[in-house]
Design a protein around this motif. Structure first.
Motif, short mmCIF file in Angstrom:
data_model
loop_
_atom_site.label_atom_id
_atom_site.label_comp_id
_atom_site.label_asym_id
_atom_site.label_seq_id
_atom_site.Cartn_x
_atom_site.Cartn_y
_atom_site.Cartn_z
N MET A 1 0.84 -1.18 0.00
CA MET A 1 0.00 0.00 0.00
C MET A 1 0.88 1.24 0.00
O MET A 1 1.83 1.31 0.73
N TYR A 10 -10.04 5.25 0.87
CA TYR A 10 -9.58 3.88 0.71
C TYR A 10 -10.77 2.95 0.61
O TYR A 10 -11.85 3.24 1.14
N ALA A 12 -11.69 -0.88 1.74
CA ALA A 12 -11.27 -2.02 2.55
C ALA A 12 -12.19 -3.19 2.21
O ALA A 12 -13.41 -3.02 2.13
N GLU A 31 -18.48 -10.93 2.30
CA GLU A 31 -17.40 -10.06 1.88
C GLU A 31 -17.99 -8.65 1.72
O GLU A 31 -18.95 -8.46 0.98
N ASP A 41 -1.67 4.84 4.69
CA ASP A 41 -1.98 3.42 4.52
C ASP A 41 -2.13 2.73 5.88
O ASP A 41 -3.02 1.90 6.08
N LEU A 45 -5.47 0.85 7.33
CA LEU A 45 -5.50 -0.54 7.80
C LEU A 45 -6.04 -0.62 9.23
O LEU A 45 -6.88 -1.47 9.53
N VAL A 75 -9.10 -8.47 4.00
CA VAL A 75 -8.53 -9.04 2.78
C VAL A 75 -7.60 -8.06 2.09
O VAL A 75 -6.52 -8.43 1.64
N ASP A 76 -8.01 -6.81 2.02
CA ASP A 76 -7.20 -5.80 1.33
C ASP A 76 -7.63 -4.42 1.79
O ASP A 76 -8.78 -4.22 2.18
N VAL A 77 -6.71 -3.49 1.75
CA VAL A 77 -6.98 -2.07 1.96
C VAL A 77 -6.20 -1.34 0.89
O VAL A 77 -4.98 -1.50 0.79
N SER A 78 -6.91 -0.58 0.08
CA SER A 78 -6.26 0.07 -1.06
C SER A 78 -6.86 1.45 -1.29
O SER A 78 -8.07 1.63 -1.18
N TYR A 92 -11.68 0.39 -7.33
CA TYR A 92 -10.84 -0.70 -6.84
C TYR A 92 -10.63 -1.68 -7.97
O TYR A 92 -11.52 -1.89 -8.79
N ARG A 94 -8.36 -5.59 -8.74
CA ARG A 94 -7.39 -6.60 -8.34
C ARG A 94 -7.18 -7.51 -9.53
O ARG A 94 -8.02 -7.62 -10.41
#
Length: 114
Positions: A1, A10, A12, A31, A41, A45, A75-78, A92, A94
């Protein structure tokens, strides 16, 4: 990140698990994609973890089962991909290499482009 000096927004991805002491209960997962504002970042998180833990709950279902929802994983933070929240903004993304595994996992994959 990476650090986000531009917008501080962000996404999440939080994964939750439902369980019950009732032996007939089938485990379920959820999810969630959550929009967070953070200055870094690391803060994003930490906020994702706090949000995930705050959603932990227990209730009695309409069938009388005691249902527990607990956080399973962040799972993810972006940082969001667009600096503006306008129609069509990409938020987002992936990447993956195994489409068959994705297709087997994603029950709603019935799209119109294949």
């Amino acid at each position: 990140m990476e650090s986000s000096p531009t917008n501080g927004l962000y996404i999440a991805i939080l994964l939750y698990e439902a369980w019950s002491p009732d032996p007939s209960f089938e485990p379920m997962f959820e999810e969630c994609f959550v929009l967070l504002r953070a200055d870094s970042d690391e803060q994003a998180l930490a906020r994702a973890e706090q949000r995930s833990k705050a959603q932990e709950t227990c209730y009695t279902s309409t069938t009388g089962q005691e249902i527990h929802w607990k956080p399973k994983r962040v799972v993810d933070v972006s940082r969001i991909l667009s600096d503006t929240m306008v129609d069509g903004a990409e938020l987002y993304a992936r990447h993956f290499t195994n489409y068959d595994a994705y297709h087997a996992f994603e029950p709603l994959l019935g799209g119109t482009l294949d």
